[in-house]
Design a protein around this motif. Structure first.
Motif, PDB file in Angstrom:
ATOM      1  N   ALA A  47      73.600  40.742  63.726  1.00 53.31           N
ATOM      2  CA  ALA A  47      73.594  39.900  64.923  1.00 53.31           C
ATOM      3  C   ALA A  47      72.659  40.433  66.002  1.00 53.31           C
ATOM      4  N   ASN A  48      72.299  41.713  65.944  1.00 50.30           N
ATOM      5  CA  ASN A  48      71.405  42.301  66.939  1.00 50.30           C
ATOM      6  C   ASN A  48      69.930  42.027  66.654  1.00 50.30           C
ATOM      7  N   VAL A  49      69.609  41.559  65.471  1.00 50.69           N
ATOM      8  CA  VAL A  49      68.216  41.243  65.135  1.00 50.69           C
ATOM      9  C   VAL A  49      67.967  39.798  65.553  1.00 50.69           C
ATOM     10  N   ARG A  50      67.060  39.627  66.515  1.00 49.07           N
ATOM     11  CA  ARG A  50      66.810  38.293  67.046  1.00 49.07           C
ATOM     12  C   ARG A  50      65.507  37.689  66.540  1.00 49.07           C
ATOM     13  N   ASN A  51      64.547  38.501  66.162  1.00 49.50           N
ATOM     14  CA  ASN A  51      63.240  37.983  65.788  1.00 49.50           C
ATOM     15  C   ASN A  51      62.642  38.855  64.693  1.00 49.50           C
ATOM     16  N   VAL A  52      62.097  38.209  63.672  1.00 48.77           N
ATOM     17  CA  VAL A  52      61.453  38.923  62.567  1.00 48.77           C
ATOM     18  C   VAL A  52      60.130  38.242  62.279  1.00 48.77           C
ATOM     19  N   LYS A  53      59.082  39.037  62.170  1.00 47.78           N
ATOM     20  CA  LYS A  53      57.782  38.533  61.735  1.00 47.78           C
ATOM     21  C   LYS A  53      57.438  39.264  60.449  1.00 47.78           C
ATOM     22  N   ALA A  54      56.988  38.514  59.458  1.00 50.28           N
ATOM     23  CA  ALA A  54      56.634  39.111  58.176  1.00 50.28           C
ATOM     24  C   ALA A  54      55.142  38.914  57.935  1.00 50.28           C
ATOM     25  N   PHE A  55      54.501  39.975  57.482  1.00 54.82           N
ATOM     26  CA  PHE A  55      53.093  39.941  57.108  1.00 54.82           C
ATOM     27  C   PHE A  55      53.004  40.441  55.678  1.00 54.82           C
ATOM     28  N   PHE A  56      52.235  39.740  54.852  1.00 47.84           N
ATOM     29  CA  PHE A  56      52.103  40.110  53.454  1.00 47.84           C
ATOM     30  C   PHE A  56      50.675  40.561  53.194  1.00 47.84           C
ATOM     31  N   SER A  57      50.534  41.669  52.508  1.00 47.22           N
ATOM     32  CA  SER A  57      49.211  42.189  52.193  1.00 47.22           C
ATOM     33  C   SER A  57      48.602  41.391  51.043  1.00 47.22           C
ATOM     34  N   LEU A  58      47.399  40.897  51.257  1.00 48.55           N
ATOM     35  CA  LEU A  58      46.676  40.174  50.220  1.00 48.55           C
ATOM     36  C   LEU A  58      45.633  41.057  49.544  1.00 48.55           C
ATOM     37  N   LYS A  59      45.107  42.014  50.297  1.00 45.78           N
ATOM     38  CA  LYS A  59      44.065  42.891  49.766  1.00 45.78           C
ATOM     39  C   LYS A  59      44.020  44.149  50.618  1.00 45.78           C
ATOM     40  N   ARG A  60      43.860  45.277  49.968  1.00 42.91           N
ATOM     41  CA  ARG A  60      43.680  46.525  50.703  1.00 42.91           C
ATOM     42  C   ARG A  60      42.190  46.776  50.835  1.00 42.91           C
ATOM     43  N   ALA A  61      41.675  46.685  52.048  1.00 46.26           N
ATOM     44  CA  ALA A  61      40.248  46.867  52.286  1.00 46.26           C
ATOM     45  C   ALA A  61      39.875  48.349  52.350  1.00 46.26           C
ATOM     46  N   LYS A  62      40.769  49.162  52.887  1.00 55.75           N
ATOM     47  CA  LYS A  62      40.502  50.603  52.983  1.00 55.75           C
ATOM     48  C   LYS A  62      41.836  51.329  53.074  1.00 55.75           C
ATOM     49  N   PHE A  63      41.898  52.474  52.417  1.00 53.85           N
ATOM     50  CA  PHE A  63      43.103  53.300  52.481  1.00 53.85           C
ATOM     51  C   PHE A  63      42.664  54.746  52.365  1.00 53.85           C
ATOM     52  N   GLU A  64      42.692  55.465  53.458  1.00 50.36           N
ATOM     53  CA  GLU A  64      42.336  56.884  53.482  1.00 50.36           C
ATOM     54  C   GLU A  64      43.380  57.640  54.288  1.00 50.36           C
ATOM     55  N   PRO A  65      44.441  58.088  53.644  1.00 50.35           N
ATOM     56  CA  PRO A  65      45.521  58.741  54.379  1.00 50.35           C
ATOM     57  C   PRO A  65      45.251  60.197  54.724  1.00 50.35           C
TER      58      PRO A  65
END
Length: 76
Positions: A47-65
């Motif tokens: 009940a404390n969660v009022r808003n959720v936005k979801a983003f889905f990854s379509l492609k990883r352009a760069k990943f350098e951790p």
């Protein structure tokens, strides 16, 4: 919420952020029904969660951790 998220195996990363949303989660779900169950488990049932936005990854352009081992030059 934070304790429930930390205990859920589908959550790979949980970041508390400001300003804007309170949390950013990185999750893994095998398919949309599994994602729907995750949404129900973590968000809809709270009940404390009022808003959720979801983003889905379509492609990883760069990943350098990696972290640079030498200091970066100061901006000038």
């Amino acid at each position: 919420f934070e304790a429930r998220v930390m205990a859920d195996d589908a959550v790979q990363q949980c970041w508390r952020v400001s300003p804007g949303p309170d949390f950013v989660l990185v999750v893994a779900a095998r398919d949309m029904p599994a994602y729907g169950a995750l949404v129900q488990r973590l968000f809809t049932a709270d009940a404390n969660v009022r808003n959720v936005k979801a983003f889905f990854s379509l492609k990883r352009a760069k990943f350098e951790p990696r972290v640079p081992l030498t200091p970066l030059a100061p901006a000038g």
